[in-house]
Design a protein around this motif. Structure first.
Motif, PDB file in Angstrom:
ATOM      1  N   ALA A  44      -6.957 -58.526 -19.702  1.00  0.00           N
ATOM      2  CA  ALA A  44      -5.583 -58.514 -20.465  1.00  0.00           C
ATOM      3  C   ALA A  44      -4.439 -58.623 -19.573  1.00  0.00           C
ATOM      4  CB  ALA A  44      -5.722 -57.256 -21.456  1.00  0.00           C
ATOM      5  N   LEU A  45      -4.520 -57.851 -18.474  1.00  0.00           N
ATOM      6  CA  LEU A  45      -3.563 -57.779 -17.521  1.00  0.00           C
ATOM      7  C   LEU A  45      -3.133 -58.997 -16.867  1.00  0.00           C
ATOM      8  CD1 LEU A  45      -4.160 -54.237 -15.927  1.00  0.00           C
ATOM      9  CD2 LEU A  45      -2.259 -54.961 -17.455  1.00  0.00           C
ATOM     10  N   ALA A  46      -4.206 -59.608 -16.407  1.00  0.00           N
ATOM     11  CA  ALA A  46      -4.172 -61.031 -15.949  1.00  0.00           C
ATOM     12  C   ALA A  46      -3.607 -61.969 -16.722  1.00  0.00           C
ATOM     13  CB  ALA A  46      -5.726 -61.618 -15.341  1.00  0.00           C
ATOM     14  N   ALA A  47      -3.933 -61.882 -17.888  1.00  0.00           N
ATOM     15  CA  ALA A  47      -3.354 -63.020 -18.745  1.00  0.00           C
ATOM     16  C   ALA A  47      -1.756 -62.847 -19.179  1.00  0.00           C
ATOM     17  CB  ALA A  47      -3.924 -62.510 -20.380  1.00  0.00           C
ATOM     18  N   THR A  48      -1.036 -61.559 -18.572  1.00  0.00           N
ATOM     19  CA  THR A  48       0.277 -61.745 -18.666  1.00  0.00           C
ATOM     20  C   THR A  48       0.873 -62.490 -17.591  1.00  0.00           C
ATOM     21  OG1 THR A  48       0.271 -59.752 -17.309  1.00  0.00           O
ATOM     22  CG2 THR A  48       0.084 -59.378 -19.470  1.00  0.00           C
ATOM     23  N   VAL A  49       0.301 -62.966 -16.675  1.00  0.00           N
ATOM     24  CA  VAL A  49       0.819 -63.694 -15.562  1.00  0.00           C
ATOM     25  C   VAL A  49       0.953 -65.333 -16.102  1.00  0.00           C
ATOM     26  CG1 VAL A  49       0.712 -64.672 -13.210  1.00  0.00           C
ATOM     27  CG2 VAL A  49      -0.226 -62.293 -13.934  1.00  0.00           C
ATOM     28  N   PRO A  50       1.945 -65.815 -16.266  1.00  0.00           N
ATOM     29  CA  PRO A  50       2.189 -66.914 -16.995  1.00  0.00           C
ATOM     30  C   PRO A  50       1.069 -68.241 -16.170  1.00  0.00           C
ATOM     31  CG  PRO A  50       4.274 -66.319 -16.713  1.00  0.00           C
ATOM     32  CD  PRO A  50       3.327 -65.180 -16.001  1.00  0.00           C
ATOM     33  N   ALA A  51       0.902 -67.988 -14.982  1.00  0.00           N
ATOM     34  CA  ALA A  51       0.406 -69.253 -14.458  1.00  0.00           C
ATOM     35  C   ALA A  51      -1.251 -68.967 -14.568  1.00  0.00           C
ATOM     36  CB  ALA A  51       0.490 -69.077 -12.637  1.00  0.00           C
ATOM     37  N   MET A  52      -1.590 -67.938 -15.031  1.00  0.00           N
ATOM     38  CA  MET A  52      -3.089 -67.562 -15.429  1.00  0.00           C
ATOM     39  C   MET A  52      -3.367 -68.734 -16.585  1.00  0.00           C
ATOM     40  SD  MET A  52      -5.971 -66.453 -14.850  1.00  0.00           S
ATOM     41  CE  MET A  52      -5.429 -64.984 -13.778  1.00  0.00           C
ATOM     42  N   ARG A  53      -2.679 -68.725 -17.457  1.00  0.00           N
ATOM     43  CA  ARG A  53      -3.125 -69.990 -18.484  1.00  0.00           C
ATOM     44  C   ARG A  53      -3.205 -71.280 -17.946  1.00  0.00           C
ATOM     45  NH1 ARG A  53      -2.892 -70.077 -23.859  1.00  0.00           N
ATOM     46  NH2 ARG A  53      -2.657 -71.750 -25.034  1.00  0.00           N
ATOM     47  N   ARG A  54      -2.266 -71.845 -17.032  1.00  0.00           N
ATOM     48  CA  ARG A  54      -2.262 -73.131 -16.371  1.00  0.00           C
ATOM     49  C   ARG A  54      -3.771 -73.249 -15.618  1.00  0.00           C
ATOM     50  NH1 ARG A  54       0.567 -77.302 -14.924  1.00  0.00           N
ATOM     51  NH2 ARG A  54       0.004 -78.251 -12.933  1.00  0.00           N
TER      52      ARG A  54
END
Length: 401
Positions: free
Chosen positions: A58-68
């Motif tokens: 969940a913390l990693a998902a807050t980084v916008p680049a993670m979705r890319r």
């Protein structure tokens, strides 16, 4: 039978299996760090490991680049039917971040489950294959198998492998469905893509009209000039006709080159400037050389027309001239262009040869004129009035556009 076996040997199955194993590796690494595997109950391992994994993901998902990053990886390994079904853009808001978090948690959970089951299935298949060579009874996950059946155990190994293969197939398909659902374009992205697609379609339609008007005019002039030169058989007239054909062909080639540059999407290419209203005298000279007298009154102050209006006006008049040469060859054409009350008025009038033809009202060229006028916020009408064919166009003039 091919439908049953083909998915087991498809490249997509093993690419998706690799994607699942990455999730299992992540969960395994976290599990080794906390809570560990020594002197810890299975219940605590599962609950504590799942809690820690969920928080970290969940913390990693807050980084916008993670979705890319997840979108790019999913496109490569999950092999969707269409790449655009899985987005590859950074998160643009908290809704995207929540969907990314759900994807990461679901990916790891499914990967851990499918990975462990597939690994255990492979282990069981190996044990079954080697059962006849063992000196003691085969113990398979706490079950002691009868020694009397050792000769048949290798036959069960392909069945276990078959089940493991289809487990991987279905897990991979489920992973792909999750990716499309959670990593797919958001409603805002879908709307933006729809707008881009509509813009590309409008641009293609515009280019099609450009080619129709330019090439159609050039071919009409060329055919008329060549036919007249053959009938007249005068060297001076023939030389003049060839000169007109050459100049018309050169202009058509320039228009074709410009259109091809736009189609190739190479802005840095040697694009040819689009003709504007200042090029109309040359167009009228071509029509006169083809045998149609042209009377033109152009009352437009220099520099008053916006560029797009000037270019579209040229194409409208070009189509009118082409229609006269094609349907009423030799008949005079009267053209009036003026700006009055904030409107650009274009009038093209010619006598209908042989009583006129009503088929021109449904031609592609005239439909293109109506489309051009509509897109510019104006209107166009064309039709027979007594013995004349009249084209009238009104376009709003927006200064400074």
């Amino acid at each position: 039978m091919p439908r049953i076996l083909a998915p087991l040997f498809a490249a997509a199955t093993y690419a998706r299996w690799l994607h699942l194993l990455i999730g299992m590796v992540f969960a395994g690494v976290v599990l080794l760090v906390y809570p560990g595997t020594e002197e810890v109950s299975l219940l605590r391992i599962v609950t504590a490991g799942a809690a820690v994994d969920s928080v970290l993901l969940a913390l990693a998902a807050t980084v916008p680049a993670m979705r890319r990053a997840e979108g790019v990886q999913a496109r490569l390994l999950l092999m969707p039917a269409r790449e655009e079904d899985i987005g590859a853009e950074p998160s643009r808001g908290w809704r995207d971040r929540r969907r990314t978090a759900a994807w990461l948690i679901g990916r790891v959970a499914l990967g851990m489950t499918a990975g462990l089951l597939s690994v255990h299935a492979l282990t069981a298949a190996v044990l079954l294959l080697t059962a006849p060579a063992r000196d003691d009874a085969l113990v398979l996950y706490g079950w002691t198998l009868p020694v009397s059946g050792e000769a048949l155990y290798p036959v069960l190994a392909p069945v276990v492998l078959f089940g493991a293969g289809w487990l991987i197939v279905w897990a991979g398909r489920l992973q792909l469905a999750m990716a499309v659902r959670l990593l797919g374009p958001s409603p805002v992205e879908r709307l933006a893509e729809a707008e881009r697609r509509a813009e590309r379609l409008l641009e293609r339609n515009r280019l099609a009209r450009e080619l129709h008007d330019s090439i159609g005019h050039a071919l009409t002039v060329t055919v008329l000039q060549a036919g007249a030169a053959r009938e007249v058989a005068d060297p001076v007239f023939t030389a003049k006709a060839l000169e007109v054909i050459e100049e018309t062909g050169r202009r058509a080639m320039d228009d074709l080159e410009r259109t091809l540059v736009l189609l190739r999407e190479s802005p840095g290419g040697p694009a040819v400037e689009q003709p504007g209203i200042d090029r109309l005298p040359g167009l009228f000279e071509t029509a006169r050389a083809a045998g149609s007298a042209v009377e033109a009154w152009i009352d437009v102050p220099a520099g008053e027309l916006p560029g797009v209006l000037s270019r579209e006006s040229y194409r409208i008049v070009q189509e009118a001239v082409t229609n006269v040469l094609r349907h009423s060859p030799g008949e005079p054409l009267i053209v009036r262009i003026t700006v009055r009350d904030g409107q650009l008025e274009i009038s093209c009038v010619n006598v209908c040869a042989g009583g006129g033809s009503t088929r021109r009202g449904g031609g592609k060229g005239l439909r293109g004129i109506v489309e051009r006028a509509t897109l510019l916020g104006g209107a166009a009408t064309a039709g027979r009035q007594d013995d004349e064919w009249v084209l009238a166009v009104r376009l709003p003039v927006r200064l400074g556009a």
